[in-house]
Design an enzyme around this catalytic site. Structure first.
Site, PDB file in Angstrom:
ATOM      1  N   GLU A  49       1.079  10.566  -6.222  1.00 51.54           N
ATOM      2  CA  GLU A  49       0.063   9.526  -6.344  1.00 51.54           C
ATOM      3  C   GLU A  49       0.261   8.582  -5.103  1.00 51.54           C
ATOM      4  O   GLU A  49       1.460   8.145  -4.872  1.00 51.54           O
ATOM      5  CB  GLU A  49       0.226   8.727  -7.517  1.00 51.54           C
ATOM      6  CG  GLU A  49      -0.638   9.172  -8.631  1.00 51.54           C
ATOM      7  CD  GLU A  49      -0.031   8.465 -10.109  1.00 51.54           C
ATOM      8  OE1 GLU A  49      -0.009   7.198  -9.752  1.00 51.54           O
ATOM      9  OE2 GLU A  49      -0.125   8.820 -11.149  1.00 51.54           O
ATOM     10  N   ASP A  60      -1.721  -4.673 -12.075  1.00 53.20           N
ATOM     11  CA  ASP A  60      -0.383  -4.439 -11.590  1.00 53.20           C
ATOM     12  C   ASP A  60       0.940  -5.505 -11.518  1.00 53.20           C
ATOM     13  O   ASP A  60       0.361  -6.566 -11.539  1.00 53.20           O
ATOM     14  CB  ASP A  60      -0.564  -4.017  -9.887  1.00 53.20           C
ATOM     15  CG  ASP A  60      -1.015  -2.481  -9.739  1.00 53.20           C
ATOM     16  OD1 ASP A  60      -0.644  -1.519 -10.393  1.00 53.20           O
ATOM     17  OD2 ASP A  60      -2.096  -2.342  -9.087  1.00 53.20           O
TER      18      ASP A  60
END
Lengths: 266, 410
Positions: A49, A60
């Site tokens: 990824e 995040d």
């Protein structure tokens, strides 16, 4: 034709182990280094990824924010991200690579334009953090048309009814968020409980490749190895941060760490 | 496509099935984890806003706790000095706590109680949203955490002290520009990790659709009061009437305009133009920013061509936000409201002038709106009416004003 992602999962199943999926940010800490990192760790990881950074991420944690910040400070643009993917794919044509990021960058570049660039550079899949189901239905269809896997996310808050609908419309890979957390949080749920939820989802459609992410590190990865795949992200970002602090080479450091992660799930 | 506002339907409800206004503003661009908490909150709110007992509770606290109605006064001396239009102010800064943010904070606490949540978190820029949330949380027995940019903590000291006194935990946000935009991001991230136990209050009409709705529904109290006060003062709604309001996220303006939506009243929103000779500003509507996604919502937003959110600058922490409510984007594109901006310097001058002539002393946010009133009034006839929402008091800005003007007079 089977996608590279599907083939990667099949190969892991043959070896009776989960797929190791890594997450690093394109451009962290430089464009060159991030490409070198991808090349190195692809020897151990099954699927890569690659984050395309956004400066206002809403899901995040600190580690990935740090990586994104470094990449953006180095002036990384989407065209650089696609260049990195293209160069990586030239050397590793069969290794699946998934781009992960926030929708505004796709929105600004135009959905079709973005997907064309994905296709041209060899992107295999997409995870878009802030484009949930059912709002993502049209975009997911566009991905499918281009032969790009759109990876739907499931979370502990997703109701069973909703899960059924999402899974029904999903492509060959699904991503289960292990706990209520931003990326990189400490695993606050027991692996046993995570696997219990995981199995519930698997029962809805056993054919879909279901991976677990969020809070997975070298400490926790082996306890979850019955899953189809496991994603390690923030831990890798943290290692880049630390090796930069200690003036070590993040590329060799990351190579070792991912090798070790792999050993823990074989 | 010509966008139109429907008459007789609350503006907050004029969205499609994806919660988008005019098919392009708003929506819910959120991580999967937040889908359920937001769905739950959406269902709860749509039930509560029809619940007579809940409305009675709301009105009780608006009246007895916040203090309704806030005064509506004529600024006689300022009107005489400028010549031209009659200038009035709705002195919302007289509300408990000193600003309109108390309406949203109170409603969110009432909802959190109904949802059985014991913790509440919120973001703040100028510190008002945080101060009010900490006040209301204390009143309703909720544990409160406030996310605030480190830069704003320094420049809005009085409000920070108030939050501490109310027992709230203040979490300094040191990422990015260390202002409101980062505080909202950090607060949303916290909610992603704690949505099972914690209620989130977004401090303005921004964020995922339900937060836009709850906030605008709460601040609408301002125009409910104003409607009565205007009719008392003029016997009817005057033909030529302009409602001026500063806009950052846009919560006070939405509240100030809501009840007048279907009337002939003209709406003017004033954004933060930033320092006079700076390229930085916080005025996405005035400066033609493109539509993008920020904090879960599609809106006009300051950004670069790639979609990275742009830096902003404004003397007023409360307006220092790169985006703007999806409702204001909708009002702009339907041409129901007009938007312009005032510079830091113009806002400071307006603060000085109003404080000198009148018994009110607007904070730097509404001073942006007063700056426009000062520009506009002399060009208008004395039969025309300008009403400015004076939605904050200058006391919180005394450090900045002292630094910029040498002294602080209230």
């Amino acid at each position: 034709m089977k996608s590279k992602i599907a083939i990667a999962f099949e190969n892991c199943k043959k070896e009776n182990r989960p797929a190791l999926i890594t997450y690093t940010v394109a451009g962290d800490n430089t464009k060159n280094n991030s490409l070198k990192i991808l090349n190195k760790i692809s020897k151990h990881a099954d699927i890569l990824e690659c984050g395309f950074p956004h400066n206002t991420p809403i899901a995040d944690g600190g580690q990935i924010q740090g990586s994104s910040h470094r990449a953006l400070k180095n002036g990384i643009k989407l065209k650089d991200v696609f260049q990195i993917v293209k160069k990586f794919k030239k050397i590793n044509p069969s290794k699946p690579l998934i781009l992960m990021g926030y929708f505004n960058l796709i929105y600004q570049s135009g959905e079709s334009n973005f997907l064309n660039n994905c296709k041209k550079s060899g992107v295999d899949g997409l995870i878009i953090v802030d484009l949930p189901y059912p709002e993502n239905k049209n975009f997911a269809k566009k991905c499918k048309k281009k032969g790009i896997t759109f990876i739907q996310l499931l979370s502990p808050t997703t109701s069973k009814d909703r899960m059924r609908k999402i899974i029904k419309d999903s492509h060959e890979m699904l991503y289960y968020i292990s706990m209520l957390s931003t990326t990189g949080g400490k695993l606050k749920v027991s692996p046993k409980k995570i696997l219990k939820n995981y199995n519930k989802i698997k029962r809805i459609n056993p054919k879909k490749n279901l991976v677990i992410g969020f809070g997975i590190t070298d400490k926790t990865i082996s306890s979850l190895k019955s899953a189809n795949g496991l994603v390690v992200g923030s831990m890798l970002c943290k290692i880049i941060t630390n090796s930069l602090k200690m003036r070590q080479n993040p590329v060799t450091k990351l190579d070792k760490v991912v090798y070790n992660l792999k050993r823990k799930i074989i | 496509m010509n966008l139109k506002i429907k008459k007789g339907v609350p503006l907050i409800d004029q969205h499609d099935k994806n919660f988008m206004y005019g098919g392009k503003f708003g929506g819910n661009f959120i991580p999967e984890t937040l889908k359920k908490p937001i769905d739950d909150l959406t269902k709860l709110f749509s039930k509560l806003r029809k619940d007579k007992k809940f409305l009675k509770d709301r009105d009780f606290y608006f009246k007895n706790y916040i203090g309704a109605p806030t005064p509506f006064i004529k600024l006689e001396k300022l009107t005489d000095y400028l010549g031209g239009a009659q200038i009035y102010a709705k002195v919302v800064s007289e509300a408990n706590g000193g600003a309109h943010k108390i309406y949203n904070a109170t409603v969110h606490c009432l909802i959190a109680k109904k949802a059985g949540k014991k913790f509440i978190v919120g973001d703040t820029g100028a510190g008002y949203a945080g101060k009010m949330l900490s006040m209301a949380a204390k009143k309703f027995g909720l544990k409160c955490k406030i996310f605030m940019g480190a830069k704003d903590i320094k420049r809005q000291r009085p409000n920070v002290e108030a939050m501490r006194k109310n027992g709230a935990e203040i979490v300094p946000v040191t990422t990015g520009s260390q202002t409101l935009v980062d505080a909202v991001s950090e607060c949303m991230r916290y909610w992603v990790a704690n949505c099972d136990t914690t209620h989130m209050c977004v401090g303005s009409t921004v964020g995922p659709n339900i937060f836009v709705k709850i906030c605008a529904w709460s601040t609408a109290q301002i125009s409910r009061e104003l409607m009565i006060q205007v009719k008392d003062e003029f016997g009817k709604i005057p033909k030529k009437i302009k409602l001026l309001n500063c806009v950052g996220g846009g919560s006070s303006a939405m509240g100030f305009w809501n009840e007048f939506m279907d009337t002939d009243a003209e709406f003017i929103g004033i954004e933060a133009g930033g320092p006079k000779n700076s390229k930085l500003h916080a005025a996405p509507l005035t400066n033609g920013s493109k539509i993008g996604i920020l904090h879960g919502s599609a809106q006009y937003v300051i950004q670069d061509s790639e979609g990275q959110i742009g830096r902003t600058e404004s003397i007023s922490a409360g307006l220092d936000y790169p985006g703007i409510s999806s409702l204001h984007c909708f009002l702009k594109d339907t041409k129901r409201a007009k938007y312009t901006c005032a510079s830091d310097e113009e806002a400071l001058k307006a603060y000085q002038l109003v404080s000198k002539f009148e018994n009110i002393s607007p904070s730097l946010e509404p001073s942006h709106a007063f700056a426009e009133a000062i520009k506009l009034a002399p060009k208008l006839k004395s039969s025309e009416i300008i009403i400015v929402n004076s939605c904050g008091d200058s006391l919180k800005d005394k450090d900045i004003i002292k630094q910029k003007l040498g002294s602080y007079v209230r």
